[in-house]
Scaffold this active site. Structure first.
Site, PDB file in Angstrom:
ATOM      1  CB  SER A 144       4.039 -10.277   2.226  1.00  0.00           C
ATOM      2  OG  SER A 144       3.975  -9.730   0.914  1.00  0.00           O
ATOM      3  CE1 TYR A 157       8.311  -7.121   3.375  1.00  0.00           C
ATOM      4  CE2 TYR A 157       7.434  -7.811   1.249  1.00  0.00           C
ATOM      5  CZ  TYR A 157       7.233  -7.434   2.559  1.00  0.00           C
ATOM      6  OH  TYR A 157       5.948  -7.375   3.065  1.00  0.00           O
TER       7      TYR A 157
END
Length: 309
Positions: A144, A157
């Protein structure tokens, strides 16, 4: 043993994973579809792809990880590609430190970092065997942009994706030359995982000013879609004389962009929804490019972190 290469794509019943699975099938791969709970969707996708099988497994449970790899190898007697796409996220404001509990950190780390590592470890022998057939085995970790920039749904995250990125580099050096290890780091994509991220989507639109251009905005800032221009009589300029003199590409660029745009503005070319389709296509295309790496299994492996933001 199957004559076609075999790919295992985790978390592949929707979103990016489903797009990757479809692209691989289109490229001639036999595909192992996986999910944690969406069994019917997984079975339906496997039936759609044809040369595919579905395996259910909870990647937070190590026994399930081991079983997933073993069943994937047993399906066609080989495994050439492992796409670690499955991941989880939790939305926690970055300034709410107390909400990022130790349990949350452990939960995200278990699925986003430990699970990909364990799958690679279990699949190592099968992936190394692929090199004996003329092409190195391939591992692709779906990371990501939050792993390379200070943003993301939550600090835990983002940290888990940063760990995945560095693990990719370490594995690339460790497993070369028989296994190539790469990572792809997309930005915000409109998938079921991000469907309720209303604040993140609003922030994305705010920080990417050209996102409001619509699907036609894919032509990018400073460029004009001549097909949408109209003369006073309703005709398109293409049907008659040109509305403006022909300019070179450099002249058009200088005329249209007298000021250098900000980097994030220059990169954005469509709305969030249209961007989702574009990014999914780009990801599957990037995946195909990564898989078509050097056929010489003695060639050194290297890491590759591509940001699609």
């Amino acid at each position: 043993m199957s004559a076609a290469p075999v790919a295992l794509v985790t978390g592949s019943t929707s979103g990016i994973g489903a797009a990757v699975a479809r692209r691989l099938a289109h490229e001639g791969y036999a595909v192992i579809v996986h999910s944690r709970s969406s069994v019917q969707a997984g079975q339906a996708l496997a039936a759609e792809l044809g040369s595919a099988a579905y395996v259910q497994a909870d990647l937070a449970v190590d026994a399930d990880r081991v079983r997933l790899v073993r069943e994937a190898v047993a399906a066609w007697g080989r495994l050439d590609v492992l796409v670690n796409n499955a991941g989880i996220s939790r939305v926690v404001p970055h300034d709410d430190l107390l909400a990022a509990t130790p349990q949350l950190w452990q939960e995200l780390h278990e699925v986003n970092v430990i699970a990909p590592f364990r799958l690679v470890a279990e699949a190592r022998a099968a992936l190394e065997a692929a090199a004996q057939r003329g092409r190195a085995g391939s591992v692709i970790n779906i990371s990501s942009h939050a792993g390379v920039r200070p943003r993301g749904a939550s600090i835990p995250y983002a940290a888990s994706k940063a760990a995945l990125n560095h693990m990719t580099r370490l594995l690339a050096r460790t497993l070369a030359p028989h296994i190539r290890v790469n990572a792809v780091a997309p930005g915000l994509v409109d998938t079921p995982l991000t469907a309720d991220w209303t604040h993140a989507q609003a922030l994305w639109r705010e920080q990417v000013p050209h996102a409001a251009r619509g699907a036609a905005g894919r032509r990018g800032p400073g460029r004009v879609d001549a097909g949408r221009q109209r003369l006073p009589d309703g005709r398109s300029p293409a049907a008659g004389r040109r509305a403006e003199p022909r300019l070179s590409r450099r002249e058009r660029t200088l005329h249209a962009r007298p000021e250098r745009p900000r980097p994030h503005a220059r990169r954005c070319k469509c709305t969030l929804q249209a961007r989702a389709t574009a990014v999914l296509c780009a990801l599957s295309g990037q995946l195909a490019a990564l898989l078509s790496g050097p056929r010489d299994s003695s060639a050194p492996s290297d890491e590759r972190l591509d940001n699609h933001e």
